[in-house]
Design an enzyme around this catalytic site. Structure first.
Site, PDB file in Angstrom:
ATOM      1  NE  ARG A  54       3.852   0.916   2.999  1.00  0.00           N
ATOM      2  CZ  ARG A  54       3.200   2.290   2.607  1.00  0.00           C
ATOM      3  NH1 ARG A  54       4.134   3.128   2.211  1.00  0.00           N
ATOM      4  NH2 ARG A  54       2.030   2.408   2.814  1.00  0.00           N
ATOM      5  CG  ASP A  86       4.779   4.602   5.086  1.00  0.00           C
ATOM      6  OD1 ASP A  86       5.283   5.150   4.229  1.00  0.00           O
ATOM      7  OD2 ASP A  86       5.580   3.413   5.408  1.00  0.00           O
ATOM      8  CG  HIS A 107       6.049   9.905   3.263  1.00  0.00           C
ATOM      9  ND1 HIS A 107       6.905   9.687   1.956  1.00  0.00           N
ATOM     10  CD2 HIS A 107       5.396   8.542   3.289  1.00  0.00           C
ATOM     11  CE1 HIS A 107       6.887   8.675   1.771  1.00  0.00           C
ATOM     12  NE2 HIS A 107       6.095   7.739   2.572  1.00  0.00           N
ATOM     13  CG  HIS A 147      10.170   6.389   4.333  1.00  0.00           C
ATOM     14  ND1 HIS A 147       9.296   6.261   5.339  1.00  0.00           N
ATOM     15  CD2 HIS A 147       9.629   6.145   3.486  1.00  0.00           C
ATOM     16  CE1 HIS A 147       8.120   5.953   5.199  1.00  0.00           C
ATOM     17  NE2 HIS A 147       8.296   5.702   3.835  1.00  0.00           N
TER      18      HIS A 147
HETATM   19  C1  SIN Z   1       7.368   4.314   0.761  1.00  0.00           C
HETATM   20  O1  SIN Z   1       7.309   5.538   0.974  1.00  0.00           O
HETATM   21  O2  SIN Z   1       6.997   3.191   1.751  1.00  0.00           O
HETATM   22  C2  SIN Z   1       8.371   3.580  -0.453  1.00  0.00           C
HETATM   23  C3  SIN Z   1       9.787   4.104  -0.268  1.00  0.00           C
HETATM   24  C4  SIN Z   1      10.226   3.745  -1.810  1.00  0.00           C
HETATM   25  O3  SIN Z   1       9.505   3.749  -2.595  1.00  0.00           O
HETATM   26  O4  SIN Z   1      11.432   3.556  -1.656  1.00  0.00           O
END
Ligand code: SIN
Length: 313
Positions: free
Chosen positions: A286, A120, A118, A269
């Site tokens: 984050r 974000d 996805h 990601h």
């Molecule tokens: C995310 O999707 O922002 C987090 C990625 C992760 O948990 O590595």
């Protein structure tokens, strides 16, 4: 507290930026994110971000306050998440990705909130421009994250396919990812986020075109404007496959103090779900930067269907 330091022509720090894979990712060293940071250092990080799409820093001794201050050097910082109602006390901008929380709400270990590819929060009409993720507690192995370069994915499509995709609009919607019927599930459904986005977005800074197909947020609706559900599904499957081809990716092995900073307008990601069974916690934090409303190749803008734009300060 990360702050800007006046740059002096004779004291400019040059950062080491080492590419990690053929299309995406670079590790930056020679900078302490606690700051203060020279204006030229901020510019070097910004330019490495736009060039490499995701940049990594190691061994950073920063907490919530320093992470937020660092993020502010690059734009407005949003609240943690449109559906986050319990950020760390005093830090409304911090979005915890915490296996202990998922275990409490889902009744099973899970190492990230989403284990699908996805970009974000693309269910928003103005998805975040960038995200900064800091690792705190990690399993002894496993739990890596992978990013893909959506500009490379677009540019390497055959020309006729690029021309076709340029015209498409795809529906993005937020999926609850909570136990059905739970309080969170109900809340997310009540304030559902839905937007139409161009399948190809033009980056407002670099001018590059990126394949904007965010599988985690387009898999629910499976809807391309003007196409039937089964046509939409087949076209989306092709685009998801192209967007996540291994050659466009970089995989990052986290350690406590690692920081990843990605351009959410040019990447997707995946948190690799290989560590839930290890029975070990995984905690990262984050922050996201306010994003613009995406524009397609002909300048058409994304459209809000449900929810509100997401602003920072
Ligand atoms: C995310 O999707 O922002 C987090 C990625 C992760 O948990 O590595």
């Amino acid at each position: 507290m990360t702050e800007l330091k006046d740059a002096h022509p004779f004291t400019d720090t040059r950062l080491d930026v080492v590419p990690l894979a053929g299309y995406i990712g670079a590790e930056i060293s020679g900078v302490d994110l606690r700051g203060p940071l020279e204006a030229s250092v901020v510019e070097q990080i910004r330019s490495a971000l736009h060039r490499h799409k995701v940049v990594f820093f190691r061994d950073q001794q920063i907490g919530h306050a320093e992470q937020v201050a660092f993020a502010r050097l690059f734009g407005k910082v949003t609240p943690a998440h449109p559906h986050e109602d319990n950020p760390p006390e005093g830090f409304p901008e911090i979005f915890p990705i915490d296996s202990r929380r998922y275990e409490a709400s889902l009744g099973r270990k899970r190492t990230s909130y989403d284990n699908s590819w996805h970009t974000d929060v693309t269910a928003l009409v103005n998805p975040p421009a960038a995200s900064i993720l800091r690792a705190h507690i990690l399993p002894p192995y496993g739990g890596d994250t992978t990013w893909t370069n959506l500009v490379a994915a677009y540019e390497n499509l055959p020309k006729d396919l690029r021309n076709f995709v340029d015209q498409l609009d795809i529906k993005h919607q937020f999926n609850a990812r909570a136990a059905e019927g739970s309080q969170r599930d109900r809340k997310v459904r009540e304030a559902n986020l839905v937007a139409w986005h161009p399948a190809v977005r033009v980056h407002p800074v670099t001018g590059e075109r990126a394949l904007f197909v965010s599988p985690g947020f387009t898999r629910g609706a499976r809807e391309i404007r003007g196409f039937s559900p089964s046509q939409s599904e087949r076209i989306l499957a092709l685009l998801w496959e192209e967007a996540t081809r291994t050659e466009y990716t970089v995989r990052f092995r986290w350690a406590p103090g690692s920081v990843a900073f990605w351009d959410n307008r040019a990447t997707a990601h995946l948190a690799i779900s290989d560590a839930g069974h290890l029975d070990h916690d995984r905690v990262l934090y984050r922050v996201t930067l306010e994003g613009d409303v995406p524009k397609g190749v002909d300048g058409r803008e994304s459209e809000l269907v449900s929810g509100q734009p997401f602003y920072g300060s």
